[in-house]
Structures are given as C-alpha cells and as structure tokens.
Design a protein around this motif. Sequence first.
Motif, PDB file in Angstrom:
ATOM      1  N   GLY B  51       0.800  -1.224   0.000  1.00 25.15           N
ATOM      2  CA  GLY B  51       0.000   0.000   0.000  1.00 25.15           C
ATOM      3  C   GLY B  51       0.830   1.269   0.000  1.00 25.15           C
ATOM      4  N   VAL B  52       1.972   1.245  -0.693  1.00 24.28           N
ATOM      5  CA  VAL B  52       2.747   2.478  -0.867  1.00 24.28           C
ATOM      6  C   VAL B  52       2.735   2.839  -2.349  1.00 24.28           C
ATOM      7  CG1 VAL B  52       4.225   2.053   1.127  1.00 24.28           C
ATOM      8  CG2 VAL B  52       4.920   1.226  -1.119  1.00 24.28           C
ATOM      9  N   SER B  53       3.236   4.021  -2.652  1.00 27.87           N
ATOM     10  CA  SER B  53       3.125   4.490  -4.027  1.00 27.87           C
ATOM     11  C   SER B  53       4.037   3.711  -4.960  1.00 27.87           C
ATOM     12  CB  SER B  53       3.481   5.967  -4.114  1.00 27.87           C
ATOM     13  OG  SER B  53       4.879   6.124  -4.009  1.00 27.87           O
ATOM     14  N   ARG B  54       3.636   3.709  -6.215  1.00 27.31           N
ATOM     15  CA  ARG B  54       4.411   3.022  -7.224  1.00 27.31           C
ATOM     16  C   ARG B  54       5.835   3.578  -7.292  1.00 27.31           C
ATOM     17  NH1 ARG B  54       5.606   0.062 -11.906  1.00 27.31           N
ATOM     18  NH2 ARG B  54       7.708   0.148 -11.142  1.00 27.31           N
ATOM     19  N   SER B  55       5.968   4.889  -7.173  1.00 29.43           N
ATOM     20  CA  SER B  55       7.301   5.493  -7.307  1.00 29.43           C
ATOM     21  C   SER B  55       8.184   5.117  -6.122  1.00 29.43           C
ATOM     22  CB  SER B  55       7.202   7.005  -7.433  1.00 29.43           C
ATOM     23  OG  SER B  55       6.405   7.553  -6.417  1.00 29.43           O
ATOM     24  N   ASN B  56       7.574   4.998  -4.976  1.00 27.84           N
ATOM     25  CA  ASN B  56       8.323   4.590  -3.795  1.00 27.84           C
ATOM     26  C   ASN B  56       8.890   3.183  -3.997  1.00 27.84           C
ATOM     27  OD1 ASN B  56       9.370   4.677  -1.248  1.00 27.84           O
ATOM     28  ND2 ASN B  56       7.408   4.894  -0.195  1.00 27.84           N
ATOM     29  N   VAL B  57       8.080   2.298  -4.536  1.00 26.34           N
ATOM     30  CA  VAL B  57       8.534   0.931  -4.804  1.00 26.34           C
ATOM     31  C   VAL B  57       9.659   0.945  -5.835  1.00 26.34           C
ATOM     32  CG1 VAL B  57       7.868  -1.277  -5.817  1.00 26.34           C
ATOM     33  CG2 VAL B  57       6.363  -0.158  -4.150  1.00 26.34           C
ATOM     34  N   SER B  58       9.502   1.776  -6.832  1.00 28.55           N
ATOM     35  CA  SER B  58      10.529   1.839  -7.866  1.00 28.55           C
ATOM     36  C   SER B  58      11.870   2.243  -7.265  1.00 28.55           C
ATOM     37  CB  SER B  58      10.101   2.852  -8.930  1.00 28.55           C
ATOM     38  OG  SER B  58      11.048   2.924  -9.961  1.00 28.55           O
ATOM     39  N   MET B  59      11.842   3.260  -6.401  1.00 29.07           N
ATOM     40  CA  MET B  59      13.082   3.711  -5.778  1.00 29.07           C
ATOM     41  C   MET B  59      13.637   2.666  -4.813  1.00 29.07           C
ATOM     42  SD  MET B  59      12.716   7.817  -5.347  1.00 29.07           S
ATOM     43  CE  MET B  59      11.509   7.783  -4.058  1.00 29.07           C
ATOM     44  N   GLY B  60      12.737   2.037  -4.085  1.00 34.70           N
ATOM     45  CA  GLY B  60      13.180   1.000  -3.145  1.00 34.70           C
ATOM     46  C   GLY B  60      13.857  -0.158  -3.859  1.00 34.70           C
ATOM     47  N   LEU B  61      13.269  -0.576  -4.988  1.00 35.29           N
ATOM     48  CA  LEU B  61      13.862  -1.684  -5.736  1.00 35.29           C
ATOM     49  C   LEU B  61      15.223  -1.287  -6.293  1.00 35.29           C
ATOM     50  CD1 LEU B  61      10.710  -3.027  -7.576  1.00 35.29           C
ATOM     51  CD2 LEU B  61      12.068  -4.262  -5.874  1.00 35.29           C
ATOM     52  N   LYS B  62      15.317  -0.032  -6.725  1.00 31.49           N
ATOM     53  CA  LYS B  62      16.599   0.440  -7.244  1.00 31.49           C
ATOM     54  C   LYS B  62      17.660   0.349  -6.156  1.00 31.49           C
ATOM     55  CE  LYS B  62      18.171   4.598  -9.098  1.00 31.49           C
ATOM     56  NZ  LYS B  62      17.829   6.010  -9.338  1.00 31.49           N
ATOM     57  N   GLU B  63      17.281   0.793  -4.959  1.00 33.81           N
ATOM     58  CA  GLU B  63      18.189   0.725  -3.817  1.00 33.81           C
ATOM     59  C   GLU B  63      18.622  -0.718  -3.537  1.00 33.81           C
ATOM     60  OE1 GLU B  63      19.225   3.147  -1.650  1.00 33.81           O
ATOM     61  OE2 GLU B  63      19.585   2.137   0.270  1.00 33.81           O
ATOM     62  N   LEU B  64      17.646  -1.620  -3.503  1.00 35.63           N
ATOM     63  CA  LEU B  64      17.967  -3.020  -3.222  1.00 35.63           C
ATOM     64  C   LEU B  64      18.852  -3.621  -4.309  1.00 35.63           C
ATOM     65  CD1 LEU B  64      14.514  -4.241  -1.840  1.00 35.63           C
ATOM     66  CD2 LEU B  64      16.659  -4.036  -0.555  1.00 35.63           C
ATOM     67  N   GLN B  65      18.615  -3.194  -5.550  1.00 39.49           N
ATOM     68  CA  GLN B  65      19.466  -3.707  -6.632  1.00 39.49           C
ATOM     69  C   GLN B  65      20.896  -3.194  -6.497  1.00 39.49           C
ATOM     70  OE1 GLN B  65      16.335  -2.791  -9.774  1.00 39.49           O
ATOM     71  NE2 GLN B  65      17.604  -4.340 -10.780  1.00 39.49           N
ATOM     72  N   SER B  66      21.026  -1.947  -6.041  1.00 36.21           N
ATOM     73  CA  SER B  66      22.375  -1.390  -5.888  1.00 36.21           C
ATOM     74  C   SER B  66      23.135  -2.132  -4.782  1.00 36.21           C
ATOM     75  CB  SER B  66      22.306   0.096  -5.574  1.00 36.21           C
ATOM     76  OG  SER B  66      22.060   0.290  -4.200  1.00 36.21           O
ATOM     77  N   TRP B  67      22.400  -2.798  -3.910  1.00 38.92           N
ATOM     78  CA  TRP B  67      23.015  -3.632  -2.873  1.00 38.92           C
ATOM     79  C   TRP B  67      23.145  -5.085  -3.333  1.00 38.92           C
ATOM     80  CZ3 TRP B  67      24.608  -2.599   2.247  1.00 38.92           C
ATOM     81  CH2 TRP B  67      24.430  -1.280   2.669  1.00 38.92           C
ATOM     82  N   ASN B  68      22.757  -5.358  -4.548  1.00 33.60           N
ATOM     83  CA  ASN B  68      22.776  -6.739  -5.050  1.00 33.60           C
ATOM     84  C   ASN B  68      21.893  -7.675  -4.243  1.00 33.60           C
ATOM     85  OD1 ASN B  68      24.440  -7.035  -7.378  1.00 33.60           O
ATOM     86  ND2 ASN B  68      26.127  -6.333  -6.089  1.00 33.60           N
ATOM     87  N   LEU B  69      20.873  -7.116  -3.605  1.00 34.99           N
ATOM     88  CA  LEU B  69      20.066  -7.959  -2.728  1.00 34.99           C
ATOM     89  C   LEU B  69      18.840  -8.530  -3.430  1.00 34.99           C
ATOM     90  CD1 LEU B  69      20.331  -6.011   0.625  1.00 34.99           C
ATOM     91  CD2 LEU B  69      21.157  -8.321   0.154  1.00 34.99           C
ATOM     92  N   VAL B  70      18.490  -7.972  -4.583  1.00 32.71           N
ATOM     93  CA  VAL B  70      17.403  -8.569  -5.362  1.00 32.71           C
ATOM     94  C   VAL B  70      17.837  -8.721  -6.815  1.00 32.71           C
ATOM     95  CG1 VAL B  70      15.595  -7.582  -3.896  1.00 32.71           C
ATOM     96  CG2 VAL B  70      16.266  -6.400  -5.981  1.00 32.71           C
ATOM     97  N   ARG B  71      17.265  -9.711  -7.445  1.00 36.03           N
ATOM     98  CA  ARG B  71      17.525  -9.934  -8.869  1.00 36.03           C
ATOM     99  C   ARG B  71      16.228  -9.738  -9.616  1.00 36.03           C
ATOM    100  NH1 ARG B  71      22.484 -12.637  -8.531  1.00 36.03           N
ATOM    101  NH2 ARG B  71      23.592 -10.993  -7.422  1.00 36.03           N
ATOM    102  N   HIS B  72      16.323  -9.245 -10.862  1.00 34.33           N
ATOM    103  CA  HIS B  72      15.095  -9.139 -11.654  1.00 34.33           C
ATOM    104  C   HIS B  72      15.180 -10.036 -12.873  1.00 34.33           C
ATOM    105  CE1 HIS B  72      17.672  -5.810 -13.126  1.00 34.33           C
ATOM    106  NE2 HIS B  72      17.294  -6.288 -14.302  1.00 34.33           N
ATOM    107  N   ARG B  73      13.998 -10.426 -13.319  1.00 32.42           N
ATOM    108  CA  ARG B  73      13.921 -11.402 -14.391  1.00 32.42           C
ATOM    109  C   ARG B  73      12.754 -11.016 -15.300  1.00 32.42           C
ATOM    110  NH1 ARG B  73      11.651 -16.529 -14.119  1.00 32.42           N
ATOM    111  NH2 ARG B  73      11.244 -16.255 -11.906  1.00 32.42           N
ATOM    112  N   GLN B  74      12.918 -11.301 -16.581  1.00 37.45           N
ATOM    113  CA  GLN B  74      11.839 -11.090 -17.539  1.00 37.45           C
ATOM    114  C   GLN B  74      11.041 -12.378 -17.651  1.00 37.45           C
ATOM    115  OE1 GLN B  74      10.831  -8.477 -19.110  1.00 37.45           O
ATOM    116  NE2 GLN B  74      12.464  -7.102 -18.386  1.00 37.45           N
TER     117      GLN B  74
END
Lengths: 192, 192
Positions: B51-74
Amino acid sequence: MNLPPLCEAFVLHFGEMGSRWGINRTVGQIYAVLFIAEHPLCADDIVERLGVSRSNVSMGLKELQSWNLVRHRQVQGDRREFFSTPDDIYAIVRTLVEERKKREIDPTLSMLRELLMQAPGTPEERHAQARLRDMHELIELLTNWYADVQKLETERLIQLLSLGSKVVKALELKDRLFAVPGGKTRATGQNN
Amino acid sequence: MNLPPLCEAFVLHFGEMGSRWGINRTVGQIYAVLFIAEHPLCADDIVERLGVSRSNVSMGLKELQSWNLVRHRQVQGDRREFFSTPDDIYAIVRTLVEERKKREIDPTLSMLRELLMQAPGTPEERHAQARLRDMHELIELLTNWYADVQKLETERLIQLLSLGSKVVKALELKDRLFAVPGGKTRATGQNN
DNA sequence: CTGTAAATTCAGAAAATTCTGAAATTTGAG
DNA sequence: CTCAAATTTCAGAATTTTCTGAATTTACAG
C-alpha cells in the motif's frame, strides 16, 4: 568543531558511519570524541569540542549510557561528571555486540519463533514459514557461535580469529588422527 | 497492508529492524515481501501488498538492486520485470556482509590508515593515533577473519560455526600432539 | 512509426528526526 | 536551609529523510 585536524577528521567520519548504522550523527561524534580523549571529559568539554548545544550533549550521553558504551566518574572536589570509554577496545566491541543482540536479535528471534508456532492458513503462509525457518536457523547458528566464542578470554579469541579458516585444516588433521577404524568422525557440533 | 496476518507481522518487524540498521523502513518491507514470496513479484504486486506508491517501490527496488540484494527477471511474453531474492539464505548473508564491508568497513580502514600516516602535532593527536591504531588493528583482525572464512563452502562454514569455541580445545589437543621437544608451538596465525 | 503499458525521475509535500534555548530539577558545599 | 553550579527536560524550531503524484522516459507489440 574545535579539535585538531586529525581528531576532527576521525570524529566526522565516525559520526557519518554512526548515522549509517542507525545511530544519530551527533551521538556518534560524542562517542568518537570520548574514544580518542586522553582523559575523561565533562559535558562542557564535549560542547566546546563539537560546537553543539549543551542539551544535545546531555541527551547524547544519556543515549550512550543506556547502551553501556560510556562510563561516568566523579572527580574529587568537582561537582561535574566526567565521561570516558573503556581503554580495552575488545571490551567495547563485546558491549556493542551484546547490546545490539539484546535490542535487535533477541526480539527478532522471538518474533520468528512466534510466527513459526502459528498454523499456516494458506499455501502462501506455509511458504513464508519455510523461509522464516531458514532465517531462524541461520540467526541461531550465528548467535550460538557468538555466545560460545564470547566466553573466551580476549587472547584466545584473537588466536582463534587469527587462524581463520585454517582451523578447518587443523580439524581435518585431528579427525584423521583420531579416526576410528570402522566409524566416520566428522567435525560437527557433536565433536569435542 | 494487503497480506495474510503472518506475513504482515514479519514484514512490519523486518521494516522496523531495517530502520534500526540504517535502512529505510519501506525498503526493508519491500525486501521482506520479496523474501517470503512464493514467486518473483512485479512492482505492482509490491504496491498492492504494502500500500505504498508506485514510485516509492521503484526507488526502493533500485536501492535493493544497488546492494545486489534482489535480482530481476523477464517473464516470456510479459513486459513487466519480476523481482526475487536468492533462495539460499547463506548467499544472502554473504552478499549483505560483502556490500556493507565495501561501503562502510573499507572506507573506514582507509581513513584510519591515512590518519595513522600523519605526523601528530600535539600529545593529544599522538594519543588519538594510539587509539586509532587499536581500532585499525581490531577491524583488520575481524575483516581478515571474514575474508578467510568467507572462502569456505557453506557446509564447511556451518561446521566451523557449529563448533564455536570448541575448536580451541581441539587445537590445544593438536598442539600437544605435535609439540616439538625444545620448541613451544602456539595456536597463532603463524601456525600451519 | 504509433500507441500503450511499464518504469523512472524529480519537485515539492509530508513525516520523522534532531537540535536548541529556556525552564525545571538535582546536587552538594557552606 | 540556601545558593549556585551542573544537569535534565521538553516544546517547538530546524533539519533531514521519506514519500507521492505528475511528468517524462523507455520498451516493445502491432
């Protein structure tokens, strides 16, 4: 900030690092000033060195005391309180780990145990529990290791840490020497 | 928050803990949601759950990716990106330690080394350097231990941690067995 | 190329934290 | 007890961090 350049550089860096570890910058700086001070300091000494308000220092010291990270002492014939950090840096780290464990790890373990007791209502919850179980197991492994190793005297602890992974080889050797013909001996928690 | 109670409890606690470790609460919650998810999630899944904004999630995921803590997949035939955490929790901890070391320990070591190179101008600075030297030595001890132990396969690492301080006894035993008459053998980094 | 869904960016709003000065309290000497 | 120095408290100010919605950019199917 009223400190020699070398001290100022350290205090600034330490404050910065503190704020990345969930410690307020000023509290980190107060700690840094005490850590490198030649003698115990009174609150006004800190005010002078950091250039922050007296009340801020008072609150910061209270915070540090609640973490057991600073000690205060009365000087004979002086009404002020003087603060210092332990000389022994190993003692400092032990305190730090102990306090963080108490405030963060222990509540997390309780939370995990509690959630693992619940009956999962959905496959989603069942899967979440499996993940929580992994996490619980890992945290237990680490905290048990620490609880055990923390009992060692500092000198022994240093020896152990200096060895690093070499102990594995040493243990393999030991295992080989004590290998009972007809029974496998492994380096596990069951070992002596 | 749109999650089963068990999951919600975990996500809230994890976010709370994150914020005590210098990680923004929402970023912690995003990680927690991914950690317990059965399948990789897309950003909108996270929006719905937290229940947070889409942009907040986008920034959070970017942060987590910069820590190598999440991977994304198509996913084939889907334009969205799906995110997940590694299944192996030991791999997660290794990444976490690695990244924190890179961002916090390494710069601190550089700072300490640099300040230790300087010629102290005053007794105050000389004393500060002595303290910095202690700190540097301790951090080196710990990071060297980690650098060494981190090379072990997970199974070996678990064995080592399970043993805890028992290795000390095992090493004493080994030392006694290999004691050379006329020369003391000690369990130090020089060993083996 | 066009249109559209997804993702990102970013300026400003909202919220949380930190800091201060003034007032209150504590402490201990005289 | 009285007084003054030292300390603590705390309401509101200042600052920092976090969050959002609107605008922009990206990616790609048709």
